[in-house]
Design a protein around this motif. Structure first.
Motif, PDB file in Angstrom:
ATOM      1  N   TYR A  72      29.781  -6.221  22.290  1.00 54.82           N
ATOM      2  CA  TYR A  72      31.118  -6.222  22.903  1.00 54.82           C
ATOM      3  C   TYR A  72      31.214  -7.325  23.963  1.00 54.82           C
ATOM      4  CZ  TYR A  72      35.090  -4.688  25.740  1.00 54.82           C
ATOM      5  OH  TYR A  72      36.264  -4.648  26.444  1.00 54.82           O
ATOM      6  N   VAL A  73      30.153  -7.448  24.796  1.00 53.52           N
ATOM      7  CA  VAL A  73      30.136  -8.487  25.834  1.00 53.52           C
ATOM      8  C   VAL A  73      30.116  -9.870  25.183  1.00 53.52           C
ATOM      9  CG1 VAL A  73      28.822  -9.453  27.766  1.00 53.52           C
ATOM     10  CG2 VAL A  73      29.013  -6.970  27.515  1.00 53.52           C
ATOM     11  N   PHE A  74      29.362 -10.011  24.099  1.00 56.81           N
ATOM     12  CA  PHE A  74      29.303 -11.290  23.380  1.00 56.81           C
ATOM     13  C   PHE A  74      30.685 -11.683  22.855  1.00 56.81           C
ATOM     14  CE2 PHE A  74      28.656 -13.612  19.341  1.00 56.81           C
ATOM     15  CZ  PHE A  74      27.953 -14.713  19.818  1.00 56.81           C
ATOM     16  N   ASP A  75      31.395 -10.719  22.285  1.00 55.67           N
ATOM     17  CA  ASP A  75      32.741 -10.996  21.758  1.00 55.67           C
ATOM     18  C   ASP A  75      33.723 -11.321  22.893  1.00 55.67           C
ATOM     19  OD1 ASP A  75      31.866 -10.590  19.181  1.00 55.67           O
ATOM     20  OD2 ASP A  75      32.449  -8.470  19.123  1.00 55.67           O
ATOM     21  N   GLU A  76      33.615 -10.596  24.010  1.00 51.30           N
ATOM     22  CA  GLU A  76      34.490 -10.854  25.154  1.00 51.30           C
ATOM     23  C   GLU A  76      34.247 -12.266  25.710  1.00 51.30           C
ATOM     24  OE1 GLU A  76      34.690  -9.580  29.781  1.00 51.30           O
ATOM     25  OE2 GLU A  76      34.512  -7.905  28.379  1.00 51.30           O
ATOM     26  N   MET A  77      33.010 -12.659  25.713  1.00 49.47           N
ATOM     27  CA  MET A  77      32.630 -13.992  26.194  1.00 49.47           C
ATOM     28  C   MET A  77      33.367 -15.077  25.408  1.00 49.47           C
ATOM     29  SD  MET A  77      28.718 -15.442  26.066  1.00 49.47           S
ATOM     30  CE  MET A  77      28.241 -16.978  26.841  1.00 49.47           C
ATOM     31  N   ARG A  78      33.347 -14.950  24.106  1.00 49.51           N
ATOM     32  CA  ARG A  78      34.001 -15.939  23.257  1.00 49.51           C
ATOM     33  C   ARG A  78      35.519 -15.862  23.373  1.00 49.51           C
ATOM     34  NH1 ARG A  78      32.654 -15.463  17.512  1.00 49.51           N
ATOM     35  NH2 ARG A  78      33.478 -17.581  17.461  1.00 49.51           N
ATOM     36  N   MET A  79      36.036 -14.642  23.519  1.00 51.15           N
ATOM     37  CA  MET A  79      37.472 -14.448  23.635  1.00 51.15           C
ATOM     38  C   MET A  79      38.014 -15.121  24.902  1.00 51.15           C
ATOM     39  SD  MET A  79      39.532 -10.828  23.542  1.00 51.15           S
ATOM     40  CE  MET A  79      38.821 -10.287  25.088  1.00 51.15           C
ATOM     41  N   ARG A  80      37.185 -15.165  25.954  1.00 48.55           N
ATOM     42  CA  ARG A  80      37.594 -15.795  27.208  1.00 48.55           C
ATOM     43  C   ARG A  80      37.343 -17.295  27.228  1.00 48.55           C
ATOM     44  NH1 ARG A  80      37.251 -12.628  32.703  1.00 48.55           N
ATOM     45  NH2 ARG A  80      38.066 -10.584  32.104  1.00 48.55           N
ATOM     46  N   GLY A  81      36.845 -17.807  26.118  1.00 48.59           N
ATOM     47  CA  GLY A  81      36.642 -19.246  26.007  1.00 48.59           C
ATOM     48  C   GLY A  81      35.345 -19.753  26.618  1.00 48.59           C
ATOM     49  N   VAL A  82      34.398 -18.837  26.862  1.00 47.19           N
ATOM     50  CA  VAL A  82      33.082 -19.227  27.384  1.00 47.19           C
ATOM     51  C   VAL A  82      32.137 -19.381  26.198  1.00 47.19           C
ATOM     52  CG1 VAL A  82      31.158 -18.600  28.896  1.00 47.19           C
ATOM     53  CG2 VAL A  82      33.503 -17.964  29.520  1.00 47.19           C
ATOM     54  N   GLU A  83      31.599 -20.569  26.006  1.00 51.01           N
ATOM     55  CA  GLU A  83      30.753 -20.844  24.849  1.00 51.01           C
ATOM     56  C   GLU A  83      29.347 -20.264  25.039  1.00 51.01           C
ATOM     57  OE1 GLU A  83      31.202 -22.312  21.784  1.00 51.01           O
ATOM     58  OE2 GLU A  83      33.312 -22.041  22.325  1.00 51.01           O
TER      59      GLU A  83
END
Length: 473
Positions: A182-193
């Protein structure tokens, strides 16, 4: 009288760098002018002398020295002095270092306090100090505190890749892989590579939890979709996961892939393969891995040799274990206490307790101090052979060196010693009572010995011990 030459802040910085003793460095910091001119300075400075104008670097140097030495009360005095020195605006990195020092000492509350007080030092908190705090809270397993910090993170800055990596690592440590994804997906959703650390943390968590197929799928995904090449850390995690699952041949193929792709080799790869080879009954391959390491210019470390020593001891090949110990020293490596504990444990398991005791006695000459595990292993070995006099001697040495402060850790062995009839047991128990008179377990054991012993002075000794009049030799 000749006037003392002033010491510049630049000169003080140089002196602080050169001083290895943190206590002397602190004295130098507090008395820069007198120490520079006189090796035996007057501890009472002249009140007419103007206050020394410290530089920010001077504060940084002395705080770092005190923090590394765990001289926290002195460090806090300097921090307060820095706070009151309004000429200087401290940099955030100083407080990040202080937080890290408290984290290493397992003092998370102190670290939180420093973080909260950063603004009072005329310094702004950014994501850098937030990440430092999160990292030490993770190290101290303060997961609830981590949640509190993360919930207010937007007050300081937007989370970056480092923030998410720490959060993913925390989820993996708690074996909550669903939350990690979930944290991994949120990271990408916020534009953090995500970066190599992100994938390495996730892959390691998957391997630890035996989800190898998912781990290899993520490795392929990072290469294909994100164009990130797996590093040595990722290969080590995958190889450990394969070896843990009994897939030694696949692990060897993965090591060969590292060689083909010219990934920098890590000794942990070979240490893992050596351990797995012995466990799989393929000990002949272990020495081959050691030779391959040298050919590939990957220098074996202490862990590598300890894996060899452990494997040989499991096979009861103690001559080979001692040969590996000697080879370590020839390679310029210092065997650690684990190296000796593994051999001592193997010898005791095979009832070769005298040989194990000889190695224990030889450890100081080899410049390696025994630890509590060393003594407990040998104590158990003597008790198993009902050599109670020797066991009592080992217990007495444990007590003398402070390895038997808590009776719960040695009560099993004292119960065994009570089977014997020797004076040493009395001496050991009396020593324990003297050092920890409130320990119920020790008194229970002592009472048992008094009740079962037929010596006429047992009760007199017991009374004298209670009244504090017994003097031990």
């Amino acid at each position: 009288m000749q006037k003392l030459k002033k010491v510049s802040p630049f000169r003080l910085n140089s002196l602080l760098r050169l001083q290895k003793d943190p206590k002397l460095a602190l004295h130098l910091f507090l008395n820069p002018e007198s120490v520079a001119q006189n090796p035996n300075p007057n501890p009472d400075p002249d009140p007419k002398v103007k206050p020394f104008r410290y530089s920010l670097l001077s504060y940084d140097l002395i705080i770092s020295k005190l923090g590394r030495a765990k001289m926290f009360s002195q460090m806090e005095t300097i921090i307060e002095k820095l706070k009151n020195d309004t000429r200087i605006t401290p940099e955030e990195i100083i407080f990040c270092n202080i937080i890290t020092f408290y984290g290493r000492a397992r003092l998370p509350q102190k670290a939180l306090q420093v973080f909260d007080e950063i603004p009072t030092h005329r310094c702004h908190r950014t994501i850098r100090s937030v990440n430092t705090l999160l990292n030490i809270l993770l190290r101290c397993r303060e997961f609830d505190k981590m949640v509190e910090v993360i919930s207010g993170i937007e007050k300081y800055a937007a989370p970056d890749a480092c923030t998410y990596n720490i959060m993913i690592n925390a989820c993996c440590v708690m074996s909550d892989l669903e939350r990690a994804w979930y944290v991994f997906d949120e990271m990408r959703m916020r534009g953090v590579e995500p970066n190599s650390v992100t994938f390495g943390t996730l892959i390691n968590g998957l391997c630890v939890n035996s989800e190898l197929d998912t781990a290899f799928g993520l490795k392929k995904r990072m290469e294909m979709d994100f164009k990130i090449k797996p590093n040595a850390r990722i290969y080590v995690a995958l190889i450990k996961g394969l070896c843990k699952g009994g897939h030694l041949s696949k692990a060897i193929k993965l090591k060969d892939e590292m060689l083909r792709k010219k990934v920098e080799l890590d000794p942990a790869v070979y240490s893992t393969l050596i351990s797995a080879s012995f466990k799989a009954g393929r000990k002949g391959e272990a020495s081959g891995f050691l030779e391959e390491m040298r050919r590939n210019e990957c220098k074996p470390d202490t862990v590598t040799y300890n894996a060899m020593i452990h494997g040989f001891c499991q096979e009861n090949e103690f001559d080979s274990a001692f040969a590996a110990l000697s080879e370590m020293e020839k390679e310029g490596l210092k065997p650690d206490v684990i190296s000796y504990n593994v051999i001592i444990g193997g010898l005791c398991r095979e009832r070769k307790v005298e040989e194990a005791n000889d190695l224990l006695q030889d450890m100081p000459r080899r410049k390696c101090a025994p630890d509590a595990v060393t003594y407990r292993t040998l104590l158990e070995g003597f008790c198993d052979l009902k050599q109670f006099k020797e066991a009592a001697s080992i217990l007495d040495e444990m007590i003398f060196k402070g390895y038997a402060r808590h009776s719960s850790s040695i009560s099993k062995y004292i119960d065994d010693l009570l089977e014997g009839e020797n004076e040493e047991v009395w001496g050991c128990l009396f020593s324990l009572v003297k050092r920890n008179p409130t320990d119920r377990c020790i008194w229970r054991l002592l009472t048992s010995l008094v009740c079962k012993n037929n010596r006429s002075d047992s009760y007199e000794l017991f009374d004298r011990l209670i009244n504090g009049t017994l003097i031990l030799d």
